[in-house]
Design a protein around this motif. Structure first.
Motif, PDB file in Angstrom:
ATOM      1  N   LYS A  65       0.815  -1.213   0.000  1.00 29.36           N
ATOM      2  CA  LYS A  65       0.000   0.000   0.000  1.00 29.36           C
ATOM      3  C   LYS A  65       0.855   1.272   0.000  1.00 29.36           C
ATOM      4  CE  LYS A  65      -3.885  -2.131   2.402  1.00 29.36           C
ATOM      5  NZ  LYS A  65      -4.669  -2.184   3.649  1.00 29.36           N
ATOM      6  N   GLY A  66       2.156   1.123   0.189  1.00 30.69           N
ATOM      7  CA  GLY A  66       3.035   2.285   0.216  1.00 30.69           C
ATOM      8  C   GLY A  66       3.131   2.957   1.565  1.00 30.69           C
ATOM      9  N   ILE A  67       2.575   2.338   2.583  1.00 27.37           N
ATOM     10  CA  ILE A  67       2.654   2.905   3.926  1.00 27.37           C
ATOM     11  C   ILE A  67       4.094   2.848   4.425  1.00 27.37           C
ATOM     12  CG2 ILE A  67       1.903   2.615   6.330  1.00 27.37           C
ATOM     13  CD1 ILE A  67      -0.756   1.493   5.160  1.00 27.37           C
ATOM     14  N   ILE A  68       4.742   1.732   4.145  1.00 26.34           N
ATOM     15  CA  ILE A  68       6.153   1.544   4.496  1.00 26.34           C
ATOM     16  C   ILE A  68       6.889   1.181   3.215  1.00 26.34           C
ATOM     17  CG2 ILE A  68       7.781   0.047   5.712  1.00 26.34           C
ATOM     18  CD1 ILE A  68       5.785  -0.178   7.961  1.00 26.34           C
ATOM     19  N   GLN A  69       7.999   1.860   2.989  1.00 26.67           N
ATOM     20  CA  GLN A  69       8.759   1.622   1.769  1.00 26.67           C
ATOM     21  C   GLN A  69       9.781   0.509   1.983  1.00 26.67           C
ATOM     22  OE1 GLN A  69      10.758   5.072   0.277  1.00 26.67           O
ATOM     23  NE2 GLN A  69      11.443   4.050  -1.581  1.00 26.67           N
ATOM     24  N   LYS A  70       9.821  -0.427   1.037  1.00 21.15           N
ATOM     25  CA  LYS A  70      10.832  -1.486   1.105  1.00 21.15           C
ATOM     26  C   LYS A  70      11.861  -1.253   0.014  1.00 21.15           C
ATOM     27  CE  LYS A  70       8.337  -4.809  -1.750  1.00 21.15           C
ATOM     28  NZ  LYS A  70       7.766  -6.134  -1.830  1.00 21.15           N
ATOM     29  N   HIS A  71      13.036  -1.796   0.220  1.00 20.52           N
ATOM     30  CA  HIS A  71      14.135  -1.641  -0.730  1.00 20.52           C
ATOM     31  C   HIS A  71      14.687  -3.024  -1.064  1.00 20.52           C
ATOM     32  CE1 HIS A  71      14.333   2.710   0.009  1.00 20.52           C
ATOM     33  NE2 HIS A  71      14.057   2.378   1.268  1.00 20.52           N
ATOM     34  N   SER A  72      14.907  -3.273  -2.329  1.00 20.71           N
ATOM     35  CA  SER A  72      15.542  -4.519  -2.742  1.00 20.71           C
ATOM     36  C   SER A  72      17.040  -4.274  -2.862  1.00 20.71           C
ATOM     37  CB  SER A  72      14.984  -4.986  -4.086  1.00 20.71           C
ATOM     38  OG  SER A  72      13.623  -5.315  -3.954  1.00 20.71           O
ATOM     39  N   ILE A  73      17.785  -5.044  -2.130  1.00 23.12           N
ATOM     40  CA  ILE A  73      19.241  -4.971  -2.171  1.00 23.12           C
ATOM     41  C   ILE A  73      19.712  -6.351  -2.609  1.00 23.12           C
ATOM     42  CG2 ILE A  73      21.350  -4.543  -0.865  1.00 23.12           C
ATOM     43  CD1 ILE A  73      19.642  -2.815   1.031  1.00 23.12           C
ATOM     44  N   GLY A  74      20.070  -6.450  -3.855  1.00 25.75           N
ATOM     45  CA  GLY A  74      20.366  -7.769  -4.427  1.00 25.75           C
ATOM     46  C   GLY A  74      19.080  -8.570  -4.439  1.00 25.75           C
ATOM     47  N   ASP A  75      19.106  -9.750  -3.884  1.00 23.07           N
ATOM     48  CA  ASP A  75      17.895 -10.574  -3.811  1.00 23.07           C
ATOM     49  C   ASP A  75      17.228 -10.481  -2.440  1.00 23.07           C
ATOM     50  OD1 ASP A  75      19.866 -11.894  -2.441  1.00 23.07           O
ATOM     51  OD2 ASP A  75      19.320 -13.889  -3.160  1.00 23.07           O
ATOM     52  N   ARG A  76      17.609  -9.488  -1.653  1.00 24.71           N
ATOM     53  CA  ARG A  76      17.071  -9.319  -0.305  1.00 24.71           C
ATOM     54  C   ARG A  76      16.201  -8.071  -0.226  1.00 24.71           C
ATOM     55  NH1 ARG A  76      19.772 -13.299   3.193  1.00 24.71           N
ATOM     56  NH2 ARG A  76      21.305 -14.125   1.777  1.00 24.71           N
ATOM     57  N   VAL A  77      15.239  -8.103   0.680  1.00 24.88           N
ATOM     58  CA  VAL A  77      14.395  -6.930   0.944  1.00 24.88           C
ATOM     59  C   VAL A  77      14.808  -6.356   2.290  1.00 24.88           C
ATOM     60  CG1 VAL A  77      12.045  -6.141   1.393  1.00 24.88           C
ATOM     61  CG2 VAL A  77      12.464  -7.817  -0.407  1.00 24.88           C
ATOM     62  N   ARG A  78      15.022  -5.052   2.325  1.00 20.88           N
ATOM     63  CA  ARG A  78      15.409  -4.369   3.550  1.00 20.88           C
ATOM     64  C   ARG A  78      14.557  -3.115   3.712  1.00 20.88           C
ATOM     65  NH1 ARG A  78      17.317  -8.605   4.404  1.00 20.88           N
ATOM     66  NH2 ARG A  78      19.481  -9.130   4.733  1.00 20.88           N
ATOM     67  N   PHE A  79      14.501  -2.637   4.930  1.00 16.74           N
ATOM     68  CA  PHE A  79      13.741  -1.453   5.275  1.00 16.74           C
ATOM     69  C   PHE A  79      14.674  -0.496   6.002  1.00 16.74           C
ATOM     70  CE2 PHE A  79      10.932  -5.032   5.008  1.00 16.74           C
ATOM     71  CZ  PHE A  79       9.810  -4.555   4.361  1.00 16.74           C
ATOM     72  N   ARG A  80      14.560   0.791   5.691  1.00 18.54           N
ATOM     73  CA  ARG A  80      15.384   1.789   6.364  1.00 18.54           C
ATOM     74  C   ARG A  80      14.718   2.194   7.672  1.00 18.54           C
ATOM     75  NH1 ARG A  80      18.357   6.227   3.019  1.00 18.54           N
ATOM     76  NH2 ARG A  80      18.043   7.068   5.096  1.00 18.54           N
ATOM     77  N   HIS A  81      15.509   2.212   8.730  1.00 14.74           N
ATOM     78  CA  HIS A  81      14.979   2.518  10.052  1.00 14.74           C
ATOM     79  C   HIS A  81      14.337   3.906  10.083  1.00 14.74           C
ATOM     80  CE1 HIS A  81      15.135   3.790  14.296  1.00 14.74           C
ATOM     81  NE2 HIS A  81      14.741   2.552  14.503  1.00 14.74           N
ATOM     82  N   ASP A  82      14.996   4.904   9.500  1.00 14.89           N
ATOM     83  CA  ASP A  82      14.454   6.264   9.540  1.00 14.89           C
ATOM     84  C   ASP A  82      13.135   6.368   8.767  1.00 14.89           C
ATOM     85  OD1 ASP A  82      15.866   5.843   7.166  1.00 14.89           O
ATOM     86  OD2 ASP A  82      16.428   7.950   6.964  1.00 14.89           O
ATOM     87  N   GLU A  83      13.001   5.616   7.679  1.00 20.50           N
ATOM     88  CA  GLU A  83      11.749   5.622   6.924  1.00 20.50           C
ATOM     89  C   GLU A  83      10.628   4.939   7.704  1.00 20.50           C
ATOM     90  OE1 GLU A  83      13.683   5.649   2.439  1.00 20.50           O
ATOM     91  OE2 GLU A  83      12.779   3.804   3.189  1.00 20.50           O
ATOM     92  N   ILE A  84      10.958   3.888   8.418  1.00 22.10           N
ATOM     93  CA  ILE A  84       9.964   3.209   9.256  1.00 22.10           C
ATOM     94  C   ILE A  84       9.448   4.177  10.312  1.00 22.10           C
ATOM     95  CG2 ILE A  84       9.617   1.360  10.961  1.00 22.10           C
ATOM     96  CD1 ILE A  84       9.890   0.312   8.112  1.00 22.10           C
ATOM     97  N   MET A  85      10.358   4.882  10.975  1.00 18.07           N
ATOM     98  CA  MET A  85       9.956   5.818  12.024  1.00 18.07           C
ATOM     99  C   MET A  85       9.136   6.969  11.440  1.00 18.07           C
ATOM    100  SD  MET A  85      11.044   4.016  14.355  1.00 18.07           S
ATOM    101  CE  MET A  85      10.562   4.957  15.762  1.00 18.07           C
ATOM    102  N   GLY A  86       9.500   7.435  10.236  1.00 11.78           N
ATOM    103  CA  GLY A  86       8.728   8.480   9.568  1.00 11.78           C
ATOM    104  C   GLY A  86       7.325   8.010   9.228  1.00 11.78           C
TER     105      GLY A  86
END
Length: 98
Positions: A65-86
């Motif tokens: 839904k775009g509430i939390i942004q995910k990032h693909s790093i290689g074949d892994r999905v990661r989330f930025r801590h500052d974006e989660i808090m925002g």
């Protein structure tokens, strides 16, 4: 010089004492893990779920839904801590308006 203190406790009192100690230890472990996760810039999905106390399904829905942004790093999905808090702050702001 050491002191020896002798107490008379019932089985229930002793059980309550140990139960409280276990709860304190669990709380300390949980708090230390939360601080460890919060200090990292990039988080795994599992770490985000623990931090936000949500299920993996909820995290997936929120990222779709775009509430939390995910990032693909290689074949892994990661989330930025500052974006989660925002995202949490934006959700809280919207909730206060309602």
């Amino acid at each position: 010089m050491s002191q020896v203190i002798v107490l008379t406790l019932t089985t229930d009192q002793l059980q309550t004492y140990f139960d409280n100690m276990v709860l304190k230890v669990e709380s300390l472990i949980k708090d230390s893990h939360t601080k460890e996760v919060a200090s990292k810039e990039w988080l795994t999905a599992k770490e985000v779920c623990i931090l936000l106390k949500i299920s993996h399904t909820t995290l997936h829905d929120w990222s779709k839904k775009g509430i939390i942004q995910k990032h693909s790093i290689g074949d892994r999905v990661r989330f930025r801590h500052d974006e989660i808090m925002g995202s949490l702050q934006r959700m809280e702001t919207k909730r206060k308006r309602i």
